[in-house]
Motif scaffolding. Structure first.
Motif, mmCIF file in Angstrom:
data_model
loop_
_atom_site.group_PDB
_atom_site.id
_atom_site.type_symbol
_atom_site.label_atom_id
_atom_site.label_comp_id
_atom_site.label_asym_id
_atom_site.label_seq_id
_atom_site.Cartn_x
_atom_site.Cartn_y
_atom_site.Cartn_z
ATOM 1 N N LYS A 254 1.800 0.029 10.403
ATOM 2 C CA LYS A 254 1.889 1.003 9.310
ATOM 3 C C LYS A 254 1.838 0.313 7.951
ATOM 4 C CE LYS A 254 4.333 4.703 11.710
ATOM 5 N NZ LYS A 254 5.563 5.498 11.794
ATOM 6 N N VAL A 255 2.541 -0.810 7.813
ATOM 7 C CA VAL A 255 2.518 -1.558 6.550
ATOM 8 C C VAL A 255 1.105 -2.039 6.260
ATOM 9 C CG1 VAL A 255 3.298 -3.698 5.444
ATOM 10 C CG2 VAL A 255 4.954 -2.210 6.575
ATOM 11 N N SER A 256 0.420 -2.496 7.296
ATOM 12 C CA SER A 256 -0.960 -2.948 7.133
ATOM 13 C C SER A 256 -1.854 -1.785 6.690
ATOM 14 C CB SER A 256 -1.460 -3.546 8.444
ATOM 15 O OG SER A 256 -2.737 -4.085 8.285
ATOM 16 N N ASP A 257 -1.654 -0.604 7.296
ATOM 17 C CA ASP A 257 -2.429 0.581 6.902
ATOM 18 C C ASP A 257 -2.157 0.949 5.446
ATOM 19 O OD1 ASP A 257 -3.488 0.729 9.421
ATOM 20 O OD2 ASP A 257 -2.230 2.411 10.085
ATOM 21 N N ILE A 258 -0.905 0.877 5.041
ATOM 22 C CA ILE A 258 -0.550 1.196 3.646
ATOM 23 C C ILE A 258 -1.204 0.198 2.696
ATOM 24 C CG2 ILE A 258 1.363 1.228 1.994
ATOM 25 C CD1 ILE A 258 3.091 2.404 4.272
ATOM 26 N N ARG A 259 -1.164 -1.093 3.057
ATOM 27 C CA ARG A 259 -1.770 -2.127 2.211
ATOM 28 C C ARG A 259 -3.271 -1.881 2.068
ATOM 29 N NH1 ARG A 259 -4.617 -6.289 3.246
ATOM 30 N NH2 ARG A 259 -4.198 -6.291 5.460
ATOM 31 N N ILE A 260 -3.911 -1.571 3.169
ATOM 32 C CA ILE A 260 -5.352 -1.303 3.131
ATOM 33 C C ILE A 260 -5.635 -0.070 2.277
ATOM 34 C CG2 ILE A 260 -7.299 -0.535 4.546
ATOM 35 C CD1 ILE A 260 -6.206 -2.410 6.750
ATOM 36 N N ASP B 60 -6.183 1.440 -5.659
ATOM 37 C CA ASP B 60 -6.715 0.514 -6.663
ATOM 38 C C ASP B 60 -8.037 1.033 -7.224
ATOM 39 O OD1 ASP B 60 -4.558 -1.042 -6.131
ATOM 40 O OD2 ASP B 60 -5.640 -2.681 -5.176
ATOM 41 N N TRP B 61 -8.896 1.560 -6.349
ATOM 42 C CA TRP B 61 -10.189 2.075 -6.797
ATOM 43 C C TRP B 61 -9.978 3.270 -7.729
ATOM 44 C CZ3 TRP B 61 -13.018 6.623 -6.145
ATOM 45 C CH2 TRP B 61 -14.356 6.536 -6.512
ATOM 46 N N ASN B 62 -9.059 4.171 -7.366
ATOM 47 C CA ASN B 62 -8.788 5.340 -8.207
ATOM 48 C C ASN B 62 -8.212 4.936 -9.556
ATOM 49 O OD1 ASN B 62 -9.744 7.166 -6.344
ATOM 50 N ND2 ASN B 62 -7.744 7.511 -5.417
ATOM 51 N N ILE B 63 -7.333 3.941 -9.562
ATOM 52 C CA ILE B 63 -6.775 3.460 -10.831
ATOM 53 C C ILE B 63 -7.881 2.869 -11.692
ATOM 54 C CG2 ILE B 63 -5.281 1.684 -11.844
ATOM 55 C CD1 ILE B 63 -3.327 2.217 -9.519
ATOM 56 N N GLN B 64 -8.767 2.115 -11.093
ATOM 57 C CA GLN B 64 -9.887 1.535 -11.839
ATOM 58 C C GLN B 64 -10.769 2.649 -12.406
ATOM 59 O OE1 GLN B 64 -12.318 -1.162 -9.597
ATOM 60 N NE2 GLN B 64 -13.812 -1.421 -11.240
#
Length: 133
Positions: free
Chosen positions: A60-66, A73-77
């Motif tokens: 789950k942590v890996s899914d959240i990181r991805i 990150d893309w949306n913030i950019q």
């Protein structure tokens, strides 16, 4: 010889009692060891469950990181780029707005001047004085 045999018999009986006590003690230890084995089996099962939960949590942590890397990150950019573009458009619009305000002031002044001239003309027309107008 009876006395000697009695002593030997007492010694043998004493040793048999000690052996019986040792057997009882060993049986108690065997019971304790069996209980410990059962508890260890239970602990192994619990540890397997914890490992399974830890693996699930890791996934789950890996899914959240991805998700953070790929979407957030893309949306913030994207938002940042659009904000810069909107800021540039706003900066371009502000001088136009300032010019409009200056034109409004000028038009208001000219309307007042025309009104004053109209009033003077009406006064001269009413007085019949066209020569000085």
């Amino acid at each position: 010889m009876d006395d000697k045999n009695d002593k030997k018999l007492d010694l043998i009986l004493s040793k048999v009692e000690k052996i019986d006590k040792l057997e009882i003690h060993i049986l108690g230890m065997e019971t304790d060891i069996q209980g410990m084995k059962t508890e260890m089996q239970s602990m192994k099962s619990d540890i397997k469950g914890l490992k399974s939960r830890a693996d699930e949590l890791d996934r789950k942590v890996s899914d959240i990181r991805i998700h953070l890397e790929n979407r957030t990150d893309w949306n913030i950019q994207l938002l940042a780029e659009n904000f810069i573009e909107l800021t540039n458009k706003l900066n371009q619009a502000i001088p136009v707005a300032d010019k409009n305000l200056a034109y409004e002031v000028k038009v208001s002044y000219l309307i007042d001047e025309v009104q004053k001239m109209k009033e003077k003309m009406e006064e001269k027309i009413a007085a019949g004085d066209f020569a000085t107008a």
